[in-house]
Design a protein around this motif. Structure first.
Motif, PDB file in Angstrom:
ATOM      1  N   ILE A  14     -12.002  -2.608   0.677  1.00  0.00           N
ATOM      2  CA  ILE A  14     -11.184  -2.017   1.744  1.00  0.00           C
ATOM      3  C   ILE A  14     -10.159  -3.021   2.253  1.00  0.00           C
ATOM      4  N   PHE A  15     -10.597  -4.257   2.491  1.00  0.00           N
ATOM      5  CA  PHE A  15      -9.669  -5.214   3.088  1.00  0.00           C
ATOM      6  C   PHE A  15      -8.702  -5.795   2.053  1.00  0.00           C
ATOM      7  N   VAL A  16      -9.102  -5.806   0.787  1.00  0.00           N
ATOM      8  CA  VAL A  16      -8.134  -6.176  -0.256  1.00  0.00           C
ATOM      9  C   VAL A  16      -7.041  -5.125  -0.337  1.00  0.00           C
ATOM     10  N   LEU A  17      -7.448  -3.860  -0.309  1.00  0.00           N
ATOM     11  CA  LEU A  17      -6.449  -2.779  -0.317  1.00  0.00           C
ATOM     12  C   LEU A  17      -5.551  -2.836   0.921  1.00  0.00           C
ATOM     13  N   LEU A  18      -6.116  -3.221   2.057  1.00  0.00           N
ATOM     14  CA  LEU A  18      -5.307  -3.334   3.269  1.00  0.00           C
ATOM     15  C   LEU A  18      -4.261  -4.436   3.121  1.00  0.00           C
ATOM     16  N   LEU A  19      -4.638  -5.558   2.506  1.00  0.00           N
ATOM     17  CA  LEU A  19      -3.671  -6.628   2.260  1.00  0.00           C
ATOM     18  C   LEU A  19      -2.589  -6.169   1.287  1.00  0.00           C
ATOM     19  N   VAL A  20      -3.004  -5.385   0.279  1.00  0.00           N
ATOM     20  CA  VAL A  20      -2.018  -4.821  -0.658  1.00  0.00           C
ATOM     21  C   VAL A  20      -1.048  -3.921   0.090  1.00  0.00           C
ATOM     22  N   ALA A  21      -1.590  -3.090   1.011  1.00  0.00           N
ATOM     23  CA  ALA A  21      -0.748  -2.174   1.769  1.00  0.00           C
ATOM     24  C   ALA A  21       0.249  -2.931   2.648  1.00  0.00           C
ATOM     25  N   LEU A  22      -0.185  -4.037   3.259  1.00  0.00           N
ATOM     26  CA  LEU A  22       0.729  -4.848   4.076  1.00  0.00           C
ATOM     27  C   LEU A  22       1.855  -5.421   3.218  1.00  0.00           C
ATOM     28  N   SER A  23       1.527  -5.854   2.017  1.00  0.00           N
ATOM     29  CA  SER A  23       2.556  -6.377   1.106  1.00  0.00           C
ATOM     30  C   SER A  23       3.540  -5.276   0.726  1.00  0.00           C
ATOM     31  N   VAL A  24       3.019  -4.094   0.450  1.00  0.00           N
ATOM     32  CA  VAL A  24       3.890  -2.967   0.111  1.00  0.00           C
ATOM     33  C   VAL A  24       4.787  -2.607   1.294  1.00  0.00           C
ATOM     34  N   ASN A  25       4.239  -2.716   2.505  1.00  0.00           N
ATOM     35  CA  ASN A  25       5.034  -2.409   3.698  1.00  0.00           C
ATOM     36  C   ASN A  25       6.218  -3.363   3.829  1.00  0.00           C
ATOM     37  N   LEU A  26       5.982  -4.653   3.569  1.00  0.00           N
ATOM     38  CA  LEU A  26       7.079  -5.620   3.612  1.00  0.00           C
ATOM     39  C   LEU A  26       8.123  -5.301   2.554  1.00  0.00           C
ATOM     40  N   LEU A  27       7.654  -4.911   1.354  1.00  0.00           N
ATOM     41  CA  LEU A  27       8.574  -4.549   0.277  1.00  0.00           C
ATOM     42  C   LEU A  27       9.395  -3.316   0.657  1.00  0.00           C
ATOM     43  N   ALA A  28       8.741  -2.343   1.295  1.00  0.00           N
ATOM     44  CA  ALA A  28       9.448  -1.120   1.688  1.00  0.00           C
ATOM     45  C   ALA A  28      10.526  -1.431   2.719  1.00  0.00           C
ATOM     46  N   ARG A  29      10.259  -2.342   3.646  1.00  0.00           N
ATOM     47  CA  ARG A  29      11.254  -2.683   4.663  1.00  0.00           C
ATOM     48  C   ARG A  29      12.479  -3.351   4.042  1.00  0.00           C
ATOM     49  N   ARG A  30      12.240  -4.168   3.023  1.00  0.00           N
ATOM     50  CA  ARG A  30      13.374  -4.867   2.413  1.00  0.00           C
ATOM     51  C   ARG A  30      14.137  -3.992   1.440  1.00  0.00           C
ATOM     52  N   SER A  31      13.427  -3.094   0.763  1.00  0.00           N
ATOM     53  CA  SER A  31      14.082  -2.263  -0.250  1.00  0.00           C
ATOM     54  C   SER A  31      14.652  -0.973   0.330  1.00  0.00           C
ATOM     55  N   GLY A  32      14.137  -0.548   1.475  1.00  0.00           N
ATOM     56  CA  GLY A  32      14.581   0.716   2.067  1.00  0.00           C
ATOM     57  C   GLY A  32      13.943   1.935   1.442  1.00  0.00           C
ATOM     58  N   LEU A  33      12.991   1.755   0.529  1.00  0.00           N
ATOM     59  CA  LEU A  33      12.305   2.884  -0.109  1.00  0.00           C
ATOM     60  C   LEU A  33      11.194   3.395   0.800  1.00  0.00           C
ATOM     61  N   PRO A  34      10.845   4.679   0.685  1.00  0.00           N
ATOM     62  CA  PRO A  34       9.755   5.223   1.496  1.00  0.00           C
ATOM     63  C   PRO A  34       8.457   4.478   1.254  1.00  0.00           C
ATOM     64  N   TYR A  35       7.802   4.099   2.341  1.00  0.00           N
ATOM     65  CA  TYR A  35       6.591   3.279   2.269  1.00  0.00           C
ATOM     66  C   TYR A  35       5.461   4.001   1.540  1.00  0.00           C
ATOM     67  N   THR A  36       5.239   5.264   1.871  1.00  0.00           N
ATOM     68  CA  THR A  36       4.125   5.997   1.258  1.00  0.00           C
ATOM     69  C   THR A  36       4.341   6.212  -0.233  1.00  0.00           C
ATOM     70  N   VAL A  37       5.590   6.394  -0.637  1.00  0.00           N
ATOM     71  CA  VAL A  37       5.882   6.566  -2.057  1.00  0.00           C
ATOM     72  C   VAL A  37       5.551   5.272  -2.814  1.00  0.00           C
ATOM     73  N   LEU A  38       5.910   4.122  -2.238  1.00  0.00           N
ATOM     74  CA  LEU A  38       5.584   2.848  -2.880  1.00  0.00           C
ATOM     75  C   LEU A  38       4.074   2.649  -2.952  1.00  0.00           C
ATOM     76  N   LEU A  39       3.338   3.084  -1.926  1.00  0.00           N
ATOM     77  CA  LEU A  39       1.879   2.970  -1.963  1.00  0.00           C
ATOM     78  C   LEU A  39       1.302   3.750  -3.142  1.00  0.00           C
ATOM     79  N   VAL A  40       1.798   4.967  -3.348  1.00  0.00           N
ATOM     80  CA  VAL A  40       1.314   5.782  -4.464  1.00  0.00           C
ATOM     81  C   VAL A  40       1.634   5.104  -5.795  1.00  0.00           C
TER      82      VAL A  40
END
Length: 844
Positions: A14-40
């Motif tokens: 669970i917490f490894v996935l949470l760290l992955v999600a935080l990394s994806v969130n940072l990527l989404a902010r820089r790329s401008g892509l939808p966060y949930t789409v990047l998670l999928v």
């Protein structure tokens, strides 16, 4: 290496996935892509390479998505957070269109998707309808997150999010009904009728239960003394208990129950949540929602079987086509029909297209399809639904931002854009004011200060040019007037919140003030300009119709009197609050105008309107202070006590921060002070001296009677209530009654040939008619008229004579007392006449 036990392994995953999600969130902010789409996409990537990486394979096997995980863990959080933060004013204004999309719209979509799949694929009609219901529930998470980034219109966000919240429940209920029909194997008229009844019971029952649970939770929160742990914990309990009790105990819609609880606590209950806790509560639910969404969409991506999707690509295309066609018919055909109803603001084409293209599918669809245990088409349905969800997320989710930009819906509102320009202007003006203080502190270069001063002045000039261009291109006179007026109303609303937080107005009065204020704001935003409304209905109007209807001689009379005083009390507080709020805006508008961004004529126009409202409130206060002086005194006393308590609280906090007062002692002192402050919130019903026995004691005629005799006479007294200007006794009409004023003012007057003459005034505790009560028969030359809403007690001669006949000793004392009073009045009258002089006589 020894293998991990299941529970530690699950926690680690669970917490490894949470760290992955935080990394994806940072990527989404820089790329401008939808966060949930990047998670999928990341989840799909983890699933794709898990066969070659043992650690990823262990992660995928340790945590698999399931319907119970979605329904009972993730869904209550997501629904409560969305409904709690939903703009209830916009939801109410667009409720007809939202319900049209959520109920008939979803039913129509279910039928259309079902018929298309039934005709195109080798699947039965009822099974096809079930797939249609599963695919008709929209999930706006990705779209709403994007809307918040680009500042899309609030109404568009409310339409999409409100539809999703309500149609989630509809999809779950319809799916249950269709599963029941599939279990029986046939469709009959009684089954359809029963299904319709079940639908409304599940839907409306869930909403009613959620609202009731939210109300109870709000009551408990209001009784707590600003305790963040308790208040936040109660909202968690409300979200999950609403869902669990509704689904597992009452067998109604858990989604609607959680939705109802969230909506009630986010609107009615928000005032009951301590101001110091509200920010923490919002942050807590933001974090909980982020974690739920992150894990949900990562797990969704990890469960995707690309090979299975590739084998079913042709079937998925039919499903996607059916989904898009049904969505287009619902949005472009059904919705415009409801737009034509009276009082409904139509939804424009741009909004409708975004609602069509932004109708993504997600968690609810997967939860329903995964819950199909022992169903022949389950594997096929899982593949079709997963493919459809991926299409909406990857194709529609990735293209929604360009579509928003193409339609011009990604621009902030005029008010927000103007506020951004003025923010730059005000910030640099404040910087220029603070730079000299920095220099006075010493050891700061004047050259550096001059450089920053110059930069700020250049920034101010640049902001002024932007504001000027913006005004010329975007704003007409009416738009600018509305924007400035909205700013003034927001200032008034903010002041009401401060007054409420300080305990100066009660919760009921705060709600009434906000009701009027929100109506004015809505009129400015969606109506035809400023509306001069009087939301503080005058108490005489309600008393005349309600209290007169109940009457003075009914068993409910004591309750009616208490309700009357309570109503006057609330009205007084609302008027006082409106007076304070409008005065605050008058003092603040000049500062707002000094930003040099608003023309003087607009400022003067808004000032004139608030002066008018302030004068109205002032006139009402003067009239209320005259009619009910006891309320004015009590208001001032309680206000003074609150000011002292607030000063003690602030001093306690400062000493605790400085360390001069122990933290534990400071907390105990503040809890005690907060409890006293809470008891003084608002203006409770004053304890009026309304005991007829006490009032009789003040009448000289009864001064020598015993307590028992006074109580016997008091039992024969009748209560009366007069409205303002009601006539109690008419000049020339005989009366055999004693009148004692409990509250209010009675004027004694006499009409003569020269005009109306004011004789005297009776206030609380005064009496009139002792001689008539004791048997003096004469035609009165005096009339009695209520000058304010008045309560009094009357005693008739007939009732007193009956008591005197039963108690000769009391009768004897009363007659002696009456004789003494007549003698005193006679001497007084002679003295008065002796001092009168004829006109023209010389003074001594």
């Amino acid at each position: 290496m020894e293998a991990m036990h299941p529970v530690p392994q699950l926690v680690a995953v669970i917490f490894v996935l949470l760290l992955v999600a935080l990394s994806v969130n940072l990527l989404a902010r820089r790329s401008g892509l939808p966060y949930t789409v990047l998670l999928v996409l990341v989840g799909i990537g983890i699933s794709f390479v898990s066969d070659t990486v043992p650690a990823l394979a262990n992660m995928e096997s340790a945590l698999s998505i399931s319907p119970d995980l979605i329904l009972f863990v993730f869904l209550p959080t997501l629904i409560f957070e969305s409904s709690y933060n939903l703009d209830t004013a916009l939801l109410r204004r667009n409720s007809l269109q939202i319900l049209a999309l959520a109920i008939p719209g979803l039913l129509l979509s279910t039928g259309l998707i079902g018929v298309i799949i039934w005709q195109a694929l080798d699947i039965g009609l009822v099974a096809s309808l079930l797939l249609g219901a599963i695919l008709s529930a929209t999930d706006p998470v990705a779209v709403i997150a994007l809307f918040r980034q680009v500042g899309a219109p609030g109404r568009l966000s409310t339409l999409i999010e409100g539809e999703s919240l309500f149609n989630d429940a509809t999809a779950l209920v319809v799916s249950k009904i269709l599963l029941g029909i599939l279990a029986v194997g046939t469709i009959s008229g009684s089954q359809l009728a029963g299904g319709v009844v079940d639908f409304f019971i599940l839907f409306a029952g869930g909403l009613a239960f959620g609202v009731a649970l939210g109300y109870v939770c709000g009551l408990f929160i209001g009784w707590l003394d600003s305790n963040p742990v308790f208040e936040i914990s109660l909202t968690i309990a409300a979200a999950y208990l609403a869902f669990l009790i509704a689904e597992e105990v009452l067998h109604i819609s858990g989604v609607m129950a959680t939705l109802g609880a969230g909506l009630l606590l986010g609107s009615w209950g928000r005032l009951r949540i301590s101001s110091s806790v509200q920010i923490s509560l919002e942050h807590f639910w933001d974090v909980l929602s982020f974690v739920s969404n992150a894990l949900l969409f990562l797990l969704l991506g990890m469960q995707v079987d690309l090979l299975e999707l590739a084998r079913s690509w042709d079937l998925i295309l039919w499903v996607v086509l059916a989904m898009l066609v049904s969505r287009a018919i619902v949005i472009f055909v059904l919705l415009p029909l409801f737009d034509r109803l009276p009082g409904v603001k139509p939804v424009g084409f741009g909004y409708r297209f975004i609602m069509f293209w932004g109708g993504l599918r997600g968690a609810i669809a997967l939860a329903i399809v995964l819950s199909l245990t022992d169903y022949p088409f389950k594997d096929l349905f899982v593949a079709l639904v997963t493919g459809a969800v991926l299409f909406t997320l990857l194709v529609q989710g990735l293209t929604i931002k360009p579509v928003l930009s193409l339609l011009g819906l990604d621009k902030a509102s005029l008010a927000d854009r103007l506020a951004l320009f003025e923010r730059d202007l005000e910030a640099h003006q404040l910087a220029i004011e603070r730079l000299p203080a920095l220099q006075k502190g010493g050891m700061f270069s004047s050259r550096i200060a001059h450089r920053f001063n110059l930069k700020s002045r250049q920034a101010i000039s640049k902001a002024k040019r932007k504001i000027k261009r913006f005004r010329q291109r975007e704003l007409g006179h009416d738009e600018e007037l509305n924007l400035f007026f909205l700013r003034a109303l927001s200032e008034e609303k903010s002041h009401y919140q401060e007054m409420f937080n300080a305990g100066h107005i009660s919760e009921t009065s705060m709600r009434r003030l906000l009701l009027v204020l929100d109506h004015q704001i809505d009129t400015l935003k969606y109506g035809n300009g400023i509306e001069d409304i009087n939301g503080h209905s005058h108490y005489e109007f309600i008393e005349h119709w309600l209290f007169r209807l109940l009457g003075d001689h009914t068993p409910l009379q004591p309750l009616v009197e208490r309700l009357r005083i309570s109503h006057i009390n609330r009205y007084y507080e609302v008027v006082w609050g409106h007076f304070q709020g409008s005065r605050h805006v008058l003092n603040s508008l000049e500062q707002l105008a000094q930003l040099e961004s608003t023309p003087r004529d607009i400022v003067d126009q808004v000032l004139e309107r608030f002066r008018h409202w302030n004068n109205l409130a002032s006139d009402k206060l003067h009239r209320l202070n005259h009619d009910f002086p006891e309320l004015a005194r009590l208001m001032q006393v309680r206000l003074g006590k609150r000011i002292v308590l607030l000063a003690e609280i602030d001093t306690t906090r400062e000493q605790a921060q400085l360390g001069t007062l122990a933290k534990g002692a400071a907390e105990q002192i503040e809890v005690s002070l907060q409890r006293e402050l809470k008891a003084l919130r608002g203006l409770p019903i004053p304890d009026l001296d309304d005991d007829p026995a006490k009032l009789l004691r003040r009448v000289p005629l009864f001064g020598h009677l015993t307590e028992t005799e006074l109580n016997q006479i008091a039992a024969q007294c009748e209560a009366m209530t007069l409205e303002k200007h009601d006539q109690l006794v008419q000049q020339g009409n005989r009366s055999d009654r004693l009148y004692i004023v409990s509250r209010g003012i009675i004027k004694l007057q006499s009409k003569t040939e020269s005009g109306e003459q004011h004789l005297s005034t009776l206030i609380a505790g005064d009496s009139f008619g002792e001689s008539a009560l004791m048997g003096e028969l004469r035609t009165p030359d005096t009339s009695m008229v209520a000058q304010t809403p008045t309560r009094l007690y009357t005693l008739s001669r007939n009732n007193l004579n009956q008591l005197m006949a039963q108690n000769p000793a009391m009768a004897s004392r009363l007659k002696r007392s009456d004789a003494r009073q007549r003698q005193i009045h006679g001497i007084t009258e002679e003295n008065r006449k002796g001092t009168e002089r004829p006109e023209g006589s010389d003074e001594a």
